[in-house]
Design a protein around this motif. Structure first.
Motif, PDB file in Angstrom:
ATOM      1  N   VAL A 250     -49.512 -22.927   4.389  1.00  0.00           N
ATOM      2  CA  VAL A 250     -47.842 -23.297   4.151  1.00  0.00           C
ATOM      3  C   VAL A 250     -46.989 -21.855   4.691  1.00  0.00           C
ATOM      4  CG1 VAL A 250     -46.163 -23.890   2.706  1.00  0.00           C
ATOM      5  CG2 VAL A 250     -48.737 -24.753   2.475  1.00  0.00           C
ATOM      6  N   PHE A 251     -47.645 -20.824   4.401  1.00  0.00           N
ATOM      7  CA  PHE A 251     -46.664 -19.915   4.858  1.00  0.00           C
ATOM      8  C   PHE A 251     -46.452 -19.794   6.367  1.00  0.00           C
ATOM      9  CE2 PHE A 251     -48.839 -17.011   1.418  1.00  0.00           C
ATOM     10  CZ  PHE A 251     -48.062 -17.679   0.340  1.00  0.00           C
ATOM     11  N   ASP A 252     -47.713 -20.018   7.093  1.00  0.00           N
ATOM     12  CA  ASP A 252     -47.638 -20.154   8.354  1.00  0.00           C
ATOM     13  C   ASP A 252     -46.686 -21.236   9.034  1.00  0.00           C
ATOM     14  OD1 ASP A 252     -49.346 -17.740   8.585  1.00  0.00           O
ATOM     15  OD2 ASP A 252     -51.048 -19.127   8.707  1.00  0.00           O
ATOM     16  N   GLN A 253     -46.899 -22.396   8.262  1.00  0.00           N
ATOM     17  CA  GLN A 253     -46.181 -23.429   8.716  1.00  0.00           C
ATOM     18  C   GLN A 253     -44.559 -23.393   8.644  1.00  0.00           C
ATOM     19  OE1 GLN A 253     -47.728 -26.736   6.412  1.00  0.00           O
ATOM     20  NE2 GLN A 253     -49.612 -27.112   7.898  1.00  0.00           N
ATOM     21  N   GLU A 254     -44.257 -22.698   7.429  1.00  0.00           N
ATOM     22  CA  GLU A 254     -42.819 -22.830   7.450  1.00  0.00           C
ATOM     23  C   GLU A 254     -42.094 -21.569   8.245  1.00  0.00           C
ATOM     24  OE1 GLU A 254     -40.564 -24.427   5.423  1.00  0.00           O
ATOM     25  OE2 GLU A 254     -42.303 -25.586   5.213  1.00  0.00           O
ATOM     26  N   GLY A 255     -42.930 -20.489   8.600  1.00  0.00           N
ATOM     27  CA  GLY A 255     -42.283 -19.450   9.535  1.00  0.00           C
ATOM     28  C   GLY A 255     -41.459 -18.718   9.087  1.00  0.00           C
ATOM     29  N   GLN A 256     -41.202 -18.505   7.683  1.00  0.00           N
ATOM     30  CA  GLN A 256     -40.189 -17.585   7.117  1.00  0.00           C
ATOM     31  C   GLN A 256     -40.960 -16.329   6.660  1.00  0.00           C
ATOM     32  OE1 GLN A 256     -37.096 -17.734   7.221  1.00  0.00           O
ATOM     33  NE2 GLN A 256     -36.800 -19.774   8.270  1.00  0.00           N
ATOM     34  N   VAL A 257     -42.268 -16.663   6.189  1.00  0.00           N
ATOM     35  CA  VAL A 257     -43.176 -15.561   5.618  1.00  0.00           C
ATOM     36  C   VAL A 257     -43.643 -14.471   6.771  1.00  0.00           C
ATOM     37  CG1 VAL A 257     -45.067 -14.963   4.273  1.00  0.00           C
ATOM     38  CG2 VAL A 257     -43.857 -17.201   3.836  1.00  0.00           C
ATOM     39  N   THR A 258     -43.318 -13.391   6.641  1.00  0.00           N
ATOM     40  CA  THR A 258     -43.869 -12.308   7.652  1.00  0.00           C
ATOM     41  C   THR A 258     -44.964 -11.520   7.417  1.00  0.00           C
ATOM     42  OG1 THR A 258     -42.350 -10.440   6.860  1.00  0.00           O
ATOM     43  CG2 THR A 258     -41.530 -11.952   8.423  1.00  0.00           C
ATOM     44  N   ALA A 259     -45.253 -11.540   6.040  1.00  0.00           N
ATOM     45  CA  ALA A 259     -46.548 -11.025   5.398  1.00  0.00           C
ATOM     46  C   ALA A 259     -46.969 -11.361   4.158  1.00  0.00           C
ATOM     47  CB  ALA A 259     -46.443  -9.492   5.398  1.00  0.00           C
ATOM     48  N   SER A 260     -48.069 -11.372   3.673  1.00  0.00           N
ATOM     49  CA  SER A 260     -48.486 -11.853   2.265  1.00  0.00           C
ATOM     50  C   SER A 260     -49.807 -10.908   1.975  1.00  0.00           C
ATOM     51  CB  SER A 260     -48.798 -13.314   2.297  1.00  0.00           C
ATOM     52  OG  SER A 260     -49.897 -13.660   2.910  1.00  0.00           O
ATOM     53  N   LEU A 261     -49.851 -10.730   0.607  1.00  0.00           N
ATOM     54  CA  LEU A 261     -51.014  -9.781   0.103  1.00  0.00           C
ATOM     55  C   LEU A 261     -51.476 -10.569  -1.302  1.00  0.00           C
ATOM     56  CD1 LEU A 261     -52.437  -7.460  -0.138  1.00  0.00           C
ATOM     57  CD2 LEU A 261     -50.542  -6.209  -1.435  1.00  0.00           C
ATOM     58  N   PRO A 262     -52.702 -10.952  -1.362  1.00  0.00           N
ATOM     59  CA  PRO A 262     -53.147 -11.630  -2.536  1.00  0.00           C
ATOM     60  C   PRO A 262     -53.413 -10.416  -3.727  1.00  0.00           C
ATOM     61  CG  PRO A 262     -54.750 -12.070  -0.693  1.00  0.00           C
ATOM     62  CD  PRO A 262     -53.704 -10.839  -0.187  1.00  0.00           C
ATOM     63  N   SER A 263     -53.057 -10.727  -4.836  1.00  0.00           N
ATOM     64  CA  SER A 263     -52.979 -10.236  -6.049  1.00  0.00           C
ATOM     65  C   SER A 263     -53.326 -10.811  -7.285  1.00  0.00           C
ATOM     66  CB  SER A 263     -51.682  -9.622  -6.228  1.00  0.00           C
ATOM     67  OG  SER A 263     -51.726  -8.635  -7.355  1.00  0.00           O
TER      68      SER A 263
END
Length: 888
Positions: free
Chosen positions: A585-598
Motif C-alpha cells: 500500500v505504501f508503494d501504491q500510494e507513492g507518498q511514502v518515501t521510507a518505512s521502518l518496522p518497529s
C-alpha cells in the motif's frame, strides 16, 4: 471637637494628595486583580465544566468490547455498588462517496445519561429520524435533508430525515471527535438514530454513573480517585468475561455452522451412494444404447460437479471452524471522562493556569506591595512637621496615627475590594471567552474564592498600613522640636566618576548634578530600579511564556522526531506476508518515501511514593536506520545510539523516578508482566514519554522473539486530504488498525497552547499598566521629595525644559538600568514558571524571542516618556515661593 477637626483634616489629606491616593489604589487594585483573578481562573473554569457535564448527565465511565456486550455483561456491570448502568448501541460508519466517518449512537428518549444539547431543530420522535452533530453542518447538512447510512448489518433502514443538530457532553471539544477503525481513522461527526432501528443482538456500549460522584467536581482529585476505584472494581468483575465471551461467540457460531456441516455431510453421503450406483451402471455401459450411455456420462459429470461444490463447502466450514478456534479473546475497555476527546486538554489548561498562578501573580503582587510600601513611607516622612506640631499641641500617638490609619486602610480597602471584584468577575470570563470557541460550554460560573482574597488583603494592608506604622514608630519617638525641623539633606560626596577626570571634565554641569544625585540618594535609585525592572521582567515573562509554550512542537518535531507518521498493525497481522501487504500500500500510494518496522507497546513504570507512569516503548527493527527517524541525543547535544547493553529513556521520566544512567528499572508490559532492564542513556524529549531499545537487547531481556507491530513512515509533504486517503487505504487492507500522523499531533499541541493566549495577553497588559503606574508614582515621589530643590533652581534662572531635564536624566538612567535588569529578571522568572507549569508528559523549553525584549523595553520607554510629559506640565507650575520656605 478636637477629634472631629482632626478627622476632617485626615479626609482633607486625601483630597489634597488625590494623585498619590489614586496611585496607591491603582497599584493595590492591579496587584489584587491579577493575583485573585488568576488564582480563581483555574477553579472557576473547572467548576464551569463540571456544572455543564453534570447538568447533562455525562457518564462517569463507558464500557466497550470488541466482541459486543451481552446481558451477562450488563449483569456484571450492575454489581458495582451505587452504579447506574444504561446500555446502548454504537458503531462507526465510513461513507465512501462523501469520504466521511461518522460515529452512530442509539437514541433512547428514556436514557438519562449523556443528554444531547439541541442547538437547532429538535430530537427524533419517529424511527426514521436522525439528529446530527452540530459539527456536521460544516459538511453542508441541513434540517429536512435525507441522511443515508448504507449498513444493512447494523440498521433496518438506509435513509433518515435530519430533524436537528446537537452537541453531546461526551464531546466537549468543538473540533475533536476521536478515532475510528474505519475510513481514514478520524471521526468527523456523530449521529443519533432511534434504538429501534439497530439490528444488533448485542449492545455496543454501557454508560455508567455512580451516586458517590454526584457532588464531586469532575476535575478534582477526589472525583478521579473515586472513579478510578469504580473502574478497578469493574475490571475485577469483568476479569473472566473475555474468556467467557470468546466461548459464547464460538459456541453461537458453531451452532450456526452445525446445520451447514450436517447438510454437507448428508450431501456427501448421498453423493457416495449415487456414485456407487452410477459406477455399477457404468460397468454395463457398453451394452446400452448410445442415448443411455450419453445420459450416464452426463450423470457422472453432474456428480463430479456436486462433489466439487460439497468439497468446497466442507473446506469453507473447516476454515471457519479453524478461524473460530484461532479467534482471540475480545478486549474490554473502560473509558473515564478524561478519555473523551478534548476533556483532558481542558483540564490541562486549568492546571497550567494554576501552575502559572503560583508564580507570576505572586511576583506581580510583590512589586505592587513594594511600591505601595515606598509611597506610604514617603507620605509619612513628608508630614514630619505636621506630626511635630500635633505632638506639641498635646495629641497622643494614637490620635496622630489615626490619620494615616484612615488613609492607608481607605486606599487598601478600595483597591482590594475593586481588585477582588474585577479580578474574579473579569479575568475568568476573559479567559473563558478567548478559549470558548474550542469547547461547547455555554457559560462560565463565577464564584469568589476566599483564600486568595484574604491573602491579598493581608499583604496589602501590611504593605500600606505597616509602612506607615514603621515610619510613625520612629518619628513619634522624637521630640516635637526635632520633628519641626526638616531633615538635613544628605551631604554631598564625590562619586567614582569624578576620579575618571578625562570623562568627568567633558560632562556638563547639569549632567554632573544628575550623576551626583543618582548616587547621593541610593535608596531612591534602588527602589526605582527594582520597580522598573520588576515590571519590565513581568512583561518579558508574559511574552516569553507564549514563546516557550509554543516552541514545544518546534523542539520536538524535526530536531528529535523526524518521521511523519506511525502505522499500527492489527493483532492478526503477525507474519511477514501481512507486513508485505501493508508495504505494498505504501508503494501504491507513492507518498511514502521510507518505512521502518518497529515493535511499539504501551508500558508502565511503578515506584513507591510515585504515581504509575505510562510511556511508549519503541523497539525498531534496525537501530542503525532508526537514527534517521528519531534523533536521540542527551542534554550535552551528543548523539545517542541504541546498543545491546541497555535502554534509552526520555528525561522527564528519568526526573520523575530519579533515574540515572546505569540504573536498573522494572517495567510492566501490556499484559502486566514485569521486565527488568538497565538504563544506558537519558535522552532529550519535550512531548510524551518514551523508552527506546534495540531489537537484540529486547530479545535478551524478554526471551521473546521479535515481532514488529508498527511502521515508522517518512513521507513527502502531504495535505490533510492526502493523509486521510493514505489512512483509508491502509485501513481497507484490514491489516492496519490506526495511522497517526505527526501533523495531527502538531495541530493538537498548537491548539492546546493557543488556549493560554488569553493568559499571556492579560499578563502583558496588566504588567504594562503596573509599569506605567509605578513609573508615575516613583516620579511623583522624586518630585515631591525635591520640590524645594526644584523651586530653588527655578529661582536661579533655569528654564522649564532644563528643570524637567534635571529629573528626566535620572529617570532615563533608572529606566535603562531597570530594563536591562528586567531582562534578566524576566528570563529567571520565565524559567521558574515553566518549571512549575511542566507536566508529567511535557517539558516546556526556555525560549524567549527578541520580540519579548522589544515589547518590554519599548513599552517601558514609552511609559517613561508619557510620565515625563505629564511631569513637565506639573513642573512648569511649581510655585517658586516654596523655595523661600526652606530652612536649609
Amino acid at each position: 471637637m478636637k477629634n472631629k477637626t482632626y478627622l476632617k483634616a485626615s479626609l482633607r489629606e486625601i483630597a489634597y494628595s488625590k494623585g498619590r491616593f489614586i496611585a496607591i489604589i491603582l497599584i493595590i487594585l492591579l496587584g489584587t486583580m491579577l493575583f485573585v483573578g488568576i488564582k480563581a481562573a483555574g477553579p472557576i473554569l473547572n467548576s464551569s465544566a463540571s456544572r455543564y457535564v453534570d447538568s447533562h448527565e455525562l457518564s462517569d465511565l463507558q464500557v466497550v468490547s470488541t466482541g459486543g456486550l451481552t446481558e451477562d455483561d450488563l449483569a456484571a456491570a450492575k454489581k458495582v455498588k451505587d452504579a447506574n448502568v444504561e446500555p446502548g448501541y454504537q458503531f462507526f460508519y465510513a461513507d465512501p462517496d462523501k469520504n466521511e466517518v461518522v460515529q452512530v449512537f442509539s437514541y433512547d428518549p428514556q436514557q438519562k445519561q449523556n443528554q444531547l444539547v439541541v442547538t437547532e431543530g429538535r430530537l427524533p420522535k419517529t424511527d426514521n429520524e436522525v439528529i446530527l452533530d452540530t459539527k456536521a453542518k460544516d459538511n453542508g447538512y441541513k434540517i429536512g435533508d435525507t441522511y443515508k447510512i448504507n449498513d444493512a448489518d447494523q440498521l433496518k433502514e438506509a435513509s433518515y430525515k435530519i430533524v436537528g443538530f446537537a452537541n453531546s457532553p461526551i464531546f466537549i471539544s468543538t473540533g475533536e471527535r476521536g478515532l475510528s477503525n474505519v475510513g481514514n481513522g478520524q471521526v468527523d461527526y456523530f449521529a443519533y438514530i432511534p434504538k429501534e432501528q439497530f439490528k444488533s443482538e448485542v449492545y455496543g456500549i454501557f454508560y455508567l454513573t455512580f451516586e458517590q460522584t454526584k457532588d464531586l467536581e469532575t476535575y478534582d482529585s477526589d472525583y478521579e480517585d473515586k472513579v478510578k476505584e469504580k473502574s478497578e472494581q469493574l475490571e475485577t468483575l469483568f476479569a473472566d468475561r473475555p474468556q467467557e465471551r470468546l466461548a459464547e461467540i464460538q459456541s453461537e457460531a458453531q451452532e450456526k455452522l452445525n446445520p451447514e456441516k450436517t447438510k454437507v455431510a448428508d450431501g456427501l453421503a448421498e453423493l457416495e451412494q449415487a456414485e456407487t450406483q452410477l459406477s455399477q451402471q457404468t460397468a454395463f455401459a457398453s451394452q446400452l444404447p448410445v442415448e443411455q450411455r450419453a445420459q450416464l456420462v452426463a450423470a457422472q459429470e453432474q456428480l463430479a460437479e456436486n462433489r466439487q461444490q460439497l468439497t468446497e463447502a466442507q473446506s469453507k466450514i473447516e476454515e471457519q471452524e479453524q478461524s473460530l478456534a484461532d479467534m482471540k479473546e475480545p478486549s474490554y475497555s473502560f473509558h473515564q471522562r478524561s478519555d473523551n476527546p478534548g476533556f483532558q486538554e481542558y483540564g490541562d489548561l486549568s492546571e497550567r493556569i494554576a501552575a502559572i498562578a503560583n508564580v507570576f501573580p505572586v511576583f506581580f503582587f510583590f512589586i505592587a506591595a513594594l511600591i505601595t510600601f515606598t509611597t506610604m513611607t514617603r507620605m509619612v516622612e513628608e508630614n514630619r512637621r505636621e506630626i511635630g506640631t500635633l505632638k506639641a499641641l498635646g495629641y497622643s500617638k494614637f490620635e496622630i496615627s489615626k490619620k494615616y490609619f484612615i488613609y492607608a486602610l481607605s486606599a487598601a480597602a478600595i483597591g482590594i475590594l475593586l481588585g477582588s471584584v474585577i479580578g474574579t468577575e473579569a479575568l475568568p470570563r476573559i479567559i473563558f471567552a478567548l478559549s470558548s470557541e474550542r469547547y461547547n460550554f455555554d457559560q462560565v460560573h463565577i464564584y469568589y474564592l476566599p483564600r486568595p482574597i484574604i491573602q491579598a488583603s493581608i499583604a496589602f494592608v501590611l504593605a500600606s498600613l505597616g509602612s506607615a506604622l514603621l515610619v510613625l514608630m520612629k518619628d513619634l519617638r522624637e521630640k516635637p522640636a526635632q520633628l519641626l525641623q526638616p531633615k538635613a539633606p544628605k551631604p554631598g560626596k564625590r562619586i567614582f566618576l569624578e576620579y575618571i577626570k578625562p570623562l568627568w571634565a567633558r560632562l556638563s554641569f547639569n549632567q554632573k548634578v544628575s550623576y551626583r544625585n543618582l548616587l547621593r540618594y541610593k535608596s531612591r535609585m534602588v527602589m526605582a530600579i527594582i520597580g522598573i525592572s520588576g515590571c519590565a521582567g513581568l512583561m518579558v515573562a508574559g511574552v516569553g511564556l507564549k514563546d516557550s509554550l509554543s516552541s514545544v512542537t518546534a523542539k520536538q518535531f524535526g530536531p528529535i522526531i523526524d518521521y511523519q507518521g506511525i502505522v499500527t498493525l492489527s493483532d492478526d497481522a503477525d507474519n511477514p506476508a501481512d507486513r508485505q501487504a501493508v508495504e505494498t500500500v505504501f508503494d501504491q500510494e507513492g507518498q511514502v518515501t521510507a518505512s521502518l518496522p518497529s515493535f511499539n507497546e504501551a508500558i508502565e513504570i511503578r515506584q513507591s511514593g510515585q504515581g504509575t507512569q505510562q510511556l511508549t516503548m519503541m523497539v525498531p527493527q534496525s537501530s542503525k536506520d532508526f537514527a534517521d527517524y528519531v534523533h536521540l541525543r542527551n542534554r550535552e547535544e551528543k548523539t545517542v545510539r541504541l546498543d545491546d547493553h541497555g535502554a534509552a529513556i526520555t528525561e522527564k521520566v528519568a526526573e520523575l523516578f530519579d533515574l540515572k544512567e546505569g540504573d536498573s528499572l522494572t517495567i510492566y508490559d501490556s499484559e502486566q508482566q514485569p521486565i527488568k532492564l538497565k538504563i544506558s542513556h537519558i535522552v532529550e524529549n519535550y512531548l510524551g514519554n518514551f523508552l527506546y531499545m534495540s531489537k537484540d537487547y529486547y530479545q535478551t531481556i524478554t526471551d521473546d522473539s521479535y515481532q514488529p507491530n508498527a511502521f515508522f513512515l517518512q513521507t513527502k509533504s502531504m495535505s490533510e486530504k492526502q493523509e486521510n486517503q493514505l489512512s483509508e487505504e491502509l485501513l481497507t487492507s484490514e491489516k492496519v488498525v490506526n495511522t497517526s500522523f505527526v501533523s495531527q499531533q502538531i495541530q493538537t499541541q498548537e491548539d492546546s497552547m493557543a488556549n493560554l493566549d488569553a493568559i499571556v495577553l492579560i499578563f502583558v497588559v496588566l504588567s504594562g499598566l503596573l509599569a506605567f503606574v509605578v513609573l508615575y508614582n516613583l516620579t511623583n515621589i522624586n518630585v515631591s521629595e525635591r520640590i524645594r530643590e526644584l523651586s530653588t533652581i527655578k529661582v536661579l534662572g533655569f528654564f522649564d525644559k532644563e528643570v524637567t531635564m534635571y529629573i528626566f536624566r535620572e529617570n532615563v538612567i533608572f529606566t535603562l538600568l531597570g530594563i536591562v535588569v528586567g531582562y534578566g529578571v524576566g528570563i529567571v522568572l520565565t524559567a521558574f514558571i515553566l518549571r512549575q507549569a511542566s507536566m508529567e508528559n511535557v517539558i516546556f523549553p526556555l525560549v524567549i524571542h527578541w520580540t519579548a525584549y522589544v515589547i518590554s523595553g519599548g513599552l517601558t520607554i514609552v511609559f517613561t516618556l508619557i510620565v515625563m510629559a505629564v511631569t513637565h506640565v506639573k513642573l512648569k507650575h511649581i510655585n517658586m515661593i516654596d523655595a523661600l520656605k526652606s530652612n536649609e
